[in-house]
Design an enzyme around this catalytic site. Structure first.
Site, PDB file in Angstrom:
ATOM      1  N   ASP A  57       0.860  -1.187   0.000  1.00 21.81           N
ATOM      2  CA  ASP A  57       0.000   0.000   0.000  1.00 21.81           C
ATOM      3  C   ASP A  57       0.895   1.234   0.000  1.00 21.81           C
ATOM      4  OD1 ASP A  57      -2.188   1.620   0.119  1.00 21.81           O
ATOM      5  OD2 ASP A  57      -2.715   1.175   2.192  1.00 21.81           O
ATOM      6  N   ASP A 103      -2.830   2.547  -6.166  1.00 20.03           N
ATOM      7  CA  ASP A 103      -1.816   2.632  -5.113  1.00 20.03           C
ATOM      8  C   ASP A 103      -1.728   1.422  -4.188  1.00 20.03           C
ATOM      9  OD1 ASP A 103      -4.272   3.129  -3.964  1.00 20.03           O
ATOM     10  OD2 ASP A 103      -3.560   4.721  -2.647  1.00 20.03           O
ATOM     11  N   GLU A 104      -2.392   0.321  -4.521  1.00 27.40           N
ATOM     12  CA  GLU A 104      -2.258  -0.872  -3.678  1.00 27.40           C
ATOM     13  C   GLU A 104      -2.498  -2.139  -4.488  1.00 27.40           C
ATOM     14  OE1 GLU A 104      -5.252  -1.612  -0.637  1.00 27.40           O
ATOM     15  OE2 GLU A 104      -6.567  -0.109  -1.546  1.00 27.40           O
TER      16      GLU A 104
END
Length: 365
Positions: free
Chosen positions: A14, A108-109
């Site tokens: 993350d 983003d993860e």
């Protein structure tokens, strides 16, 4: 039983305050300062906040006006999705150096299954450290990671040592880790569900574990079975590199509340055009059109219609959205309109099946 399940090595990576960190990366003068991405203007809503801003209570989904009151020195920056996508692709290419089993959840993860990996490294913890170091050296951003035997625990663990840290929950630590976990930290337990659990005396994983399957299904419906299993460390969802998109949407928040359907038609025209553009770009079509209406008092209403055929044409989307708008009288003035398309033709396409892996119970984390 947890011991009966094949042990996998799952990493959840993350990125730390991704949108805000990208802005600070591209504009070094913003480093160390409280910034918010989006949210400028009278009606703006914040997309992300830097850690410096979070110290003042600024967070995503907060109105820009409130954020500015909490942090008078807050700097607002514009969103830049082209840049976020560019950096996300660089990060994903690093993941793929270690395994093809990468499941992005957003820009983003992502989940990585490194049970069998391209480096031949038996330690998922060391792989996570190496990935985080490479992201920092090659991209210039920090990331946090959670490492464990399944996706649920890995995701929970990735929040533990943020920012720029990681946590490993080894197989023998899973049950004790979950028993002391605050119920609010269980992935899938939202604010409303947490409040309901509090009312029933469920504050920790152990409290949840002490409830029977019948009790949880009675009080929490279908989710009850999910809660019953995850608190026992059981979550069999595999990392799916070919994750299938289930819907596509666009929405707009207005600078002033709209009180008449007539004023909303022009807005719907623009939103329909954007949805159609995104459908075409992703080469998909859908059958179900949903109109999202957020009123000035922040109450939310959705209206849906399913067509007998797949569509991605702007005019059909617009006409259907219009009919949904006029379906019933508005409850109040409107601050936001959105259109989503679901029941996509991608749902008829199955991702390639992966052969199950046979793994020894004794493994290195």
């Amino acid at each position: 039983m947890l011991s009966d399940l094949p042990i996998r090595k799952i990493i959840h990576v993350d990125m730390d305050a991704f949108y805000a960190s990208v802005a600070q990366l591209d504009h070094p003068e913003l480093k160390g300062k409280a910034i918010a991405v989006g949210g400028s203007g009278n009606r703006g809503v914040i997309s992300a906040a830097s850690y410096e801003a979070r110290k003042f209570g600024v967070k995503s989904a907060m109105s820009g006006n409130l954020a500015a009151k909490l942090c008078p020195e807050l700097i607002f920056v514009k969103t830049n999705f082209e840049r976020y996508t560019e950096i996300s692709k660089k990060i994903r290419s690093i993941f793929l150096d270690y395994t093809d089993l990468v499941e992005p959840l957003s820009l983003d993860e992502a989940y990585l299954d490194v049970t069998q990996n391209k480096k031949g490294n038996p330690s998922a913890s060391l792989i996570a450290e190496e990935i985080r170091e490479r992201i920092f050296q090659e991209v210039g951003l920090t990331a946090s990671a959670g490492i464990s035997i399944n996706k649920f625990i890995a995701k929970v663990a990735s929040d533990y040592n943020k920012p720029n840290g990681q946590k490993t929950v080894n197989p023998e630590e899973v049950l004790s880790f979950l028993e002391v976990l605050d119920i609010r930290k269980f992935y899938g337990v939202g604010k409303v569900t947490a409040e309901k659990m509090y009312q029933k005396g469920i504050f920790t994983g152990l409290d949840l574990k002490n409830k029977s399957l019948e009790y949880l299904e009675t009080h929490f419906g279908k989710s009850g079975r999910y809660y019953y299993h995850v608190v026992r460390g059981i979550h069999t969802s595999q990392v799916k590199p070919n994750r299938i998109r289930k819907s596509l949407a666009a929405e707009r928040t207005f600078s002033k509340n709209l009180s008449s359907e007539v004023f909303m038609l022009e807005k719907l025209d623009h939103i329909s055009e954007e949805v159609s553009r995104r459908l075409s770009k992703n080469k998909v079509a859908g059958k179900t059109i949903t109109l999202k209406i957020k009123y000035s008092d922040f109450t939310l209403q959705t209206r849906s219609k399913t067509l007998p055929y797949y569509i991605n044409d702007k005019d059909i989307i617009l006409e259907t959205a219009k009919s949904l708008l006029y379906q019933e009288k508005l409850n109040n003035s409107v601050r936001l309109l959105g259109i989503s398309i679901s029941n996509l033709n991608t749902e008829t396409k199955k991702a390639p099946e992966k052969k199950s892996l046979s793994v020894q119970l004794k493994i290195d984390f």
